[in-house]
Design an enzyme around this catalytic site. Structure first.
Site, PDB file in Angstrom:
ATOM      1  N   LYS A 144     -11.503  -5.125  -5.600  1.00 43.03           N
ATOM      2  CA  LYS A 144     -12.253  -3.899  -5.852  1.00 43.03           C
ATOM      3  C   LYS A 144     -11.310  -2.759  -6.224  1.00 43.03           C
ATOM      4  O   LYS A 144     -11.742  -1.747  -6.757  1.00 43.03           O
ATOM      5  CB  LYS A 144     -13.100  -3.534  -4.629  1.00 43.03           C
ATOM      6  CG  LYS A 144     -12.316  -3.425  -3.337  1.00 43.03           C
ATOM      7  CD  LYS A 144     -13.225  -3.452  -2.125  1.00 43.03           C
ATOM      8  CE  LYS A 144     -12.396  -3.586  -0.857  1.00 43.03           C
ATOM      9  NZ  LYS A 144     -13.189  -3.895   0.310  1.00 43.03           N
ATOM     10  N   LYS A 203      -5.843 -11.839  -7.798  1.00 46.00           N
ATOM     11  CA  LYS A 203      -7.125 -11.984  -7.140  1.00 46.00           C
ATOM     12  C   LYS A 203      -8.094 -10.904  -7.621  1.00 46.00           C
ATOM     13  O   LYS A 203      -7.677  -9.766  -7.862  1.00 46.00           O
ATOM     14  CB  LYS A 203      -6.880 -11.814  -5.629  1.00 46.00           C
ATOM     15  CG  LYS A 203      -8.015 -12.266  -4.755  1.00 46.00           C
ATOM     16  CD  LYS A 203      -7.641 -12.095  -3.296  1.00 46.00           C
ATOM     17  CE  LYS A 203      -8.856 -11.677  -2.504  1.00 46.00           C
ATOM     18  NZ  LYS A 203      -8.600 -11.429  -1.097  1.00 46.00           N
ATOM     19  N   LYS A 259       0.820  -1.214   0.000  1.00 46.49           N
ATOM     20  CA  LYS A 259       0.000   0.000   0.000  1.00 46.49           C
ATOM     21  C   LYS A 259       0.849   1.258   0.000  1.00 46.49           C
ATOM     22  O   LYS A 259       0.448   2.270  -0.563  1.00 46.49           O
ATOM     23  CB  LYS A 259      -0.964   0.013   1.193  1.00 46.49           C
ATOM     24  CG  LYS A 259      -2.116  -0.953   1.023  1.00 46.49           C
ATOM     25  CD  LYS A 259      -3.271  -0.614   1.944  1.00 46.49           C
ATOM     26  CE  LYS A 259      -4.422  -1.583   1.731  1.00 46.49           C
ATOM     27  NZ  LYS A 259      -5.500  -1.416   2.717  1.00 46.49           N
TER      28      LYS A 259
END
Ligand code: TRP
Length: 339
Positions: free
Chosen positions: A206, A203, A121
Site C-alpha cells: 500500500k 511485494k 523506515k
C-alpha cells in the site's frame, strides 16, 4: 470420541494485526485476510487494527479514522464473523500501551537497532525518526504476549518482529517464571506473496510509490481492469510460470490461480498462443469478480455506523478481559503495588 476431545481441549489462540496506514490491498486480502475466516473453527482468534503502530509515521487524523473503520468493515465483509472472532481497535485496549512500556524496559537498544524494518523506515522517513518507530517491536510484542497467543499469522516481512517478540518473552520469563506463552509465526502456505504489478520484484504494498503497482480491495472495477491491462510482463509472449525469468507473468498467474482455483498447467493451456492481452484482461476480470461482493458489503456496513460501533465496543471488551489478566500478572511480577 474425537468431538469430545476437541471440546475439552482449550483451543489454541491466534492474534494478528494490520495497520490502518493505507487502504487494504489485493495482496493483503489474498495473502492474509482471506485465509483468516477459516481459522475460526479451530482457533480462538483475535484480530486487531494496529492504529497505535500507524502513528510511528505521520498520519492525517481524519484519514486514519476513516481507514480504521473501513478496515473493520472490510474484515467483516471478507467473512470474519465478529461473533466467532474478536475484532478490535488497538487504542481501545490501554493494556497495549501499558505492557508496551514494561517491555520497552526488557528490550535492548542493540536488538532494536538491528531490525530491518526500522532501518528501512528510518531511511524512508529521515525527517521523523521518532522513538516510537524505534520501539515499535516492543509494542508489537505486547500485542502478541497480552493474549498469550500460540500463533501469529504474518507475512514474511514481519517474521523478524515475531522473533524479537520471542526473545523478549524468553528474557522476561527467564527472570520471572512462565508469564508469557511462546508464540510462533504462522506463514500461510497459499497465495502468501502477491507482487507489485509494475515492479514484480517487489511485494505489492500500500506504500508503493507507483499507484499502478497496487490494486486496492475496495477499488472501482474499471480502475482494477486498467491496472491489470498495464501490468508489466516481458517480451516473450508466452504464459508460463517461471518466477525467476518471468516475474511479471508468474505474479499474474499466481493471482489468477488463487482467485479462480485453477492450477498453473491449466492456466498455461488456457492462454496458449494468445499473447498477453487476453490473459491480462482475464486476470483483471477474475479479480473484479472476486472483490465485487466484498466491496458492496463493506459499503453497506460503513453506512451502518451503529452496527460497527457495537462490533468494536464488544471487541474491545472481550480483548480487554484477556489482556487485563496478563497485564495484572506482569505488574505483580515486576513489583508494582496492586491498586
Ligand atoms: N507490524 C505489523 C505489520 O505492519 C502489524 C502488527 C502490529 C501486528 N501488531 C501486530 C501483526 C501483532 C501481528 C501481530 O504488518
Amino acid at each position: 470420541m474425537e468431538e469430545m476431545k476437541t471440546e475439552t481441549i482449550q483451543k489454541k489462540r491466534i492474534l494478528s494485526g494490520i495497520q490502518p496506514s493505507g487502504d487494504l490491498t489485493l495482496g493483503s486480502y489474498l495473502g492474509a485476510i482471506r485465509n483468516w475466516s477459516a481459522l475460526a473453527d479451530e482457533y480462538d482468534c483475535y484480530y486487531m487494527l494496529a492504529d497505535m503502530h500507524t502513528i510511528t509515521v505521520r498520519q492525517t487524523p481524519a484519514e486514519l479514522r476513516r481507514r480504521t473503520l473501513t478496515q473493520l468493515a472490510a474484515y467483516i465483509a471478507c467473512g470474519l464473523d465478529p461473533e466467532k472472532n474478536v475484532l478490535f481497535i488497538q487504542s481501545h485496549v490501554p493494556a497495549h500501551a501499558q505492557l508496551g512500556w514494561v517491555l520497552d524496559c526488557y528490550t535492548m537498544f542493540g536488538e532494536l537497532s538491528r531490525m530491518t524494518q526500522f532501518k528501512d523506515k528510518s531511511a524512508k522517513n529521515a525527517d521523523n525518526i521518532n522513538a516510537g518507530l524505534f520501539t515499535y517491536p516492543a509494542l508489537m510484542a505486547a500485542d502478541i504476549l497480552l493474549y498469550q497467543a500460540d500463533l501469529v499469522p504474518v507475512g514474511e516481512d514481519q517474521k523478524q518482529h515475531v522473533e524479537i517478540c520471542r526473545d523478549i518473552a524468553a528474557r522476561f520469563n527467564g527472570i520471572y517464571g512462565d508469564v508469557f506463552k511462546m508464540p510462533e509465526p504462522y506463514i500461510a502456505k497459499v497465495g502468501a506473496r502477491v507482487m507489485s504489478l509494475t515492479s514484480p520484484e517487489n511485494k505489492m504494498s500500500k506504500s508503493d510509490r507507483d499507484p499502478n503497482g497496487c490494486v486496492y480491495m475496495l477499488e472501482k472495477p474499471e480502475d482494477i481492469l486498467r491496472k491489470f491491462k498495464k501490468a508489466v510482463t516481458d517480451s516473450d509472449a508466452c504464459v508460463r510460470f517461471d518466477p525467476k525469468e518471468k516475474p511479471g507473468v508468474s505474479n499474474l498467474m499466481q493471482i489468477y490461480a488463487v482467485t479462480t482455483g485453477k492450477d498453473y498447467g491449466v492456466i498455461e493451456r488456457e492462454f496458449e498462443g494468445q499473447g498477453y492481452g487476453a490473459f491480462k484482461s482475464a486476470v483483471g476480470e477474475a479479480v473484479v469478480e472476486l472483490l465485487r461482493p466484498i466491496r458492496e458489503e463493506t459499503e453497506r456496513l460503513l453506512a451502518d455506523k451503529a452496527y460497527l460501533e457495537t462490533i468494536y465496543r464488544t471487541g474491545a471488551e472481550r480483548a480487554s478481559y484477556v489482556a487485563g489478566k496478563t497485564l495484572r500478572k506482569v505488574y505483580k511480577k515486576v513489583g508494582f503495588v496492586e491498586r
